[in-house]
Motif scaffolding. Structure first.
Motif, PDB file in Angstrom:
ATOM      1  N   PHE A 201      52.711 -86.723  12.341  1.00  0.00           N
ATOM      2  CA  PHE A 201      53.084 -85.787  11.159  1.00  0.00           C
ATOM      3  C   PHE A 201      54.362 -85.967  10.894  1.00  0.00           C
ATOM      4  O   PHE A 201      54.986 -86.142   9.874  1.00  0.00           O
ATOM      5  N   ILE A 202      55.503 -85.839  12.093  1.00  0.00           N
ATOM      6  CA  ILE A 202      56.854 -86.122  11.764  1.00  0.00           C
ATOM      7  C   ILE A 202      57.245 -87.427  11.216  1.00  0.00           C
ATOM      8  O   ILE A 202      58.046 -87.511  10.220  1.00  0.00           O
ATOM      9  N   TYR A 203      56.438 -88.398  11.728  1.00  0.00           N
ATOM     10  CA  TYR A 203      56.798 -89.543  11.177  1.00  0.00           C
ATOM     11  C   TYR A 203      55.837 -90.247  10.201  1.00  0.00           C
ATOM     12  O   TYR A 203      56.060 -91.494   9.821  1.00  0.00           O
ATOM     13  N   GLN A 204      55.039 -89.348   9.873  1.00  0.00           N
ATOM     14  CA  GLN A 204      54.154 -89.876   8.566  1.00  0.00           C
ATOM     15  C   GLN A 204      53.619 -91.066   9.183  1.00  0.00           C
ATOM     16  O   GLN A 204      53.202 -91.730   8.272  1.00  0.00           O
ATOM     17  N   ILE A 205      52.833 -91.107  10.208  1.00  0.00           N
ATOM     18  CA  ILE A 205      51.894 -92.200  10.662  1.00  0.00           C
ATOM     19  C   ILE A 205      50.513 -91.993  10.644  1.00  0.00           C
ATOM     20  O   ILE A 205      49.952 -90.731  10.805  1.00  0.00           O
ATOM     21  N   PRO A 206      49.745 -92.666   9.685  1.00  0.00           N
ATOM     22  CA  PRO A 206      48.475 -92.431   9.218  1.00  0.00           C
ATOM     23  C   PRO A 206      47.845 -92.305  10.568  1.00  0.00           C
ATOM     24  O   PRO A 206      47.732 -93.064  11.416  1.00  0.00           O
ATOM     25  N   ALA A 207      46.444 -91.526  10.599  1.00  0.00           N
ATOM     26  CA  ALA A 207      45.784 -91.527  11.626  1.00  0.00           C
ATOM     27  C   ALA A 207      44.750 -92.867  11.961  1.00  0.00           C
ATOM     28  O   ALA A 207      44.647 -93.308  13.112  1.00  0.00           O
ATOM     29  N   GLU A 208      44.577 -93.669  11.242  1.00  0.00           N
ATOM     30  CA  GLU A 208      43.965 -94.988  10.968  1.00  0.00           C
ATOM     31  C   GLU A 208      44.702 -95.713  12.067  1.00  0.00           C
ATOM     32  O   GLU A 208      44.277 -96.893  12.392  1.00  0.00           O
ATOM     33  N   LYS A 209      46.029 -95.790  11.913  1.00  0.00           N
ATOM     34  CA  LYS A 209      46.928 -96.744  12.911  1.00  0.00           C
ATOM     35  C   LYS A 209      46.825 -96.146  14.362  1.00  0.00           C
ATOM     36  O   LYS A 209      47.147 -95.229  14.798  1.00  0.00           O
ATOM     37  N   GLN A 210      46.115 -97.188  14.821  1.00  0.00           N
ATOM     38  CA  GLN A 210      45.608 -96.766  16.337  1.00  0.00           C
ATOM     39  C   GLN A 210      46.591 -96.742  17.370  1.00  0.00           C
ATOM     40  O   GLN A 210      46.706 -95.680  18.091  1.00  0.00           O
TER      41      GLN A 210
END
Length: 593
Positions: free
Chosen positions: A540-549
């Motif tokens: 969430f803090i780094y805005q990393i999408p969930a699909e990026k494993q």
């Protein structure tokens, strides 16, 4: 000849012979009723050493152990250089300069072996006369083939270490068995090149005890001797191609005997495989100063640690030695620390003369006893794991046992039972860091697998917190302190309190959770969270999408204060309670404020 002086036996007849029993009686008398057992040195390996040794100790071994074979030349001074990316020409140039200034060879750690400029290496470091070691994560046989092609007709000198991602290293699996066979074939007839590695440093740099390191190294070697031979490659060829990498810690005598025990058990292992006795003396040991014991706090103490580690290695019989620069945890390679590391080995050899005597520990009542006991304990560990299926089947069990040993080390350091100079004792409270703590904690290359990491990261995070408070920064941060580190913090804090100050402590946090420090200009709070909670928080803090494993969060995560404060609440982080003390008070006491 008549003028030849006659040697006169040296004796001290005026002093009566004193037996072990008489020494023990005198010891008991001087202790005035205290238990002499209180003087024993309890090793992390689970056995104890006596406060003194006498000649009867050698008799207890049964037969007098033979000295280790004297090497043809003193140990080789082999600095390590890492090639992160590219063709490595700059590192090759550094290697050539090191050879002109006291190094005997070079150990290159290649993160991208296919890109490495092998022919440039052969031009700058003539392979016929240069000892070259290479550590690779892929393409081992291809790199070795290029080395052979770059110097046709030349017998290579050095070693190759194939650092498989499937680790622990040394266990041949279906994935790279053929790769190892090709390496053996390419170097057949090159007695001064070892194409197969048993990496005991894999275990030592993660906190394994000396007994575990020796035992697990033998398990790895047994896996190679069982798996690699086939119709074309004999077990004797595999044994002749093996060498062992060992991490050396600062426990001076124990580390010395670790190498001696390894050599003795190597002969036993080869005998078990029915191999010729002549192979026993061909074992080559490459020693390196341990990353497990390096520190970032008061980092010049690493120079002193490396001195004792290097002495242990060469007195214990290492064939080659890599000394790490004292600042390698936080600084880019530089001439100053690199020269000090290289010259340490030069001083020990050229000025101290440590390479002139065969097996200096031979015949010592204490060291022979410790070598024997360590060898016996390691052989029991080795046999137990072989009975459980050997590598790779027991890989998980090995890792659990290492984790247990490392956790116990963290506890001893936190409680002050194990002293780390400059970190948990004799600290430099006014130390000015030669690195930026925030940048170091955010670095993906910062080594978090060391014995002092829980203590260090707390000091660094605390320094950042007080700096943030003084600057009245509008940002906040969450620092990942490690798994179960809150207990280490608790132990460190309680160790600083006077008896009347010690409170009843509430449960710190469930086992297996991550320890965190939430820090803002207004407050500091020790917290805990599950790995899943922290992973979602970091994404969430780094805005990393969930699909990026694949996403490995950094140690330090920062954002504006409202966002971070709300995220800590939403993702369910829990506060660690220290009854009677705020986190701010805990941190201030640990920081020496």
């Amino acid at each position: 000849m008549s003028d030849t002086p006659v040697a006169t036996p040296v004796s001290f007849a005026e002093f009566p012979t004193v037996t072990t029993a008489e020494w023990q009686a005198r010891l008991a008398r001087d202790l005035k009723g205290q238990d002499p057992a209180a003087l024993r040195w309890h090793l992390p390996d689970g056995f104890s050493m006596e406060p003194f040794y006498h000649r009867e100790a050698l008799a207890a071994l049964g037969t007098m152990p033979l000295p280790l074979p004297h090497p043809q030349v003193p140990w080789l001074n082999v600095p390590t250089l890492t090639v992160e990316a590219g063709d490595g020409r700059d590192q090759i140039d550094l290697a050539a300069a090191a050879l002109r200034n006291g190094a005997d060879g070079i150990h290159l750690v290649l993160h991208d072996a296919p890109a490495f400029a092998v022919h440039y290496l052969a031009e700058q470091l003539p392979l016929a006369s240069t000892y070259v070691g290479c550590t690779v994560t892929a393409g081992a046989a291809d790199l070795l083939g290029q080395l052979v092609d770059a110097a046709p007709g030349t017998e290579l000198r050095g070693f190759l270490r194939f650092k498989s991602a499937s680790g622990p290293e040394g266990a041949a699996t279906t994935d790279h068995r053929e790769e190892l066979r090709r390496c053996v074939s390419l170097t057949t007839g090159m007695p001064d090149f070892r194409a197969l590695a048993v990496n005991a440093a894999f275990f030592g740099d993660r906190g394994a005890t000396a007994t575990q390191q020796v035992a697990f190294a033998l398990n790895a070697a047994a896996a190679l001797l069982a798996d690699v031979p086939n119709e074309e490659i004999s077990a004797a060829q595999v044994a002749g191609a093996l060498h062992v990498h060992v991490a050396i810690g600062p426990s001076y005598f124990l580390e010395m005997t670790k190498l001696r025990a390894l050599r003795r058990l190597w002969a036993t292992l080869l005998h078990g495989f029915g191999l010729p006795e002549a192979l026993n003396g061909q074992l080559r040991i490459h020693a390196a100063t341990s990353s497990w014991t390096q520190t970032t706090l008061d980092s010049h103490t690493n120079l002193l640690r490396h001195t004792t580690e290097a002495m242990s290695a060469v007195l214990g019989g290492a064939d080659s030695l890599s000394v790490a620069p004292f600042d390698s945890l936080y600084a880019q390679p530089n001439d100053f620390s690199g020269r000090l590391a290289r010259n340490l080995s030069v001083l020990l050899r050229e000025e101290s003369g440590l390479g002139q005597v065969q097996d200096p520990a031979a015949g010592s009542y204490y060291l022979e006893t410790l070598t024997d006991q360590l060898a016996r304990e390691a052989w029991v560990h080795f046999q137990r794991l072989e009975a459980a299926g050997g590598l790779p089947q027991v890989r998980g069990l090995m890792q659990e046992e290492i984790k247990g040993a490392a956790t116990e080390t963290f506890r001893r350091i936190a409680s002050g039972q194990q002293v780390v100079v400059g970190t948990n004792r004799f600290q430099n409270r006014g130390e000015q860091f030669s690195f930026h703590p925030k940048k170091l904690l955010r670095s993906a290359t910062f080594d978090v697998t060391r014995a002092t990491y829980p203590t260090e990261v707390l000091r660094l995070a605390t320094a950042l917190h007080f700096e943030r408070r003084e600057r009245k920064s509008k940002r906040a941060a969450v620092v990942l302190l490690g798994i179960n580190t809150n207990q280490v913090i608790m132990d460190s804090f309680l160790n600083l309190l006077l008896p009347h100050e010690r409170p009843e402590i509430a449960a710190s946090h469930p086992k297996g959770t991550l320890s965190l420090l939430y820090s803002s200009p207004e407050e500091a709070t020790l917290m805990y969270a599950t790995p899943e909670q922290f992973q979602r928080f970091a994404r969430f803090i780094y805005q990393i999408p969930a699909e990026k494993q694949l996403f490995i969060p950094p140690t330090l995560l920062s954002s504006d204060m409202p966002t971070l404060q709300e995220a800590v609440r939403v993702f369910g982080f829990q506060e660690m309670k220290v009854q009677g003390y705020t986190t701010e008070q805990v941190l201030a006491r640990i920081q020496g404020r």
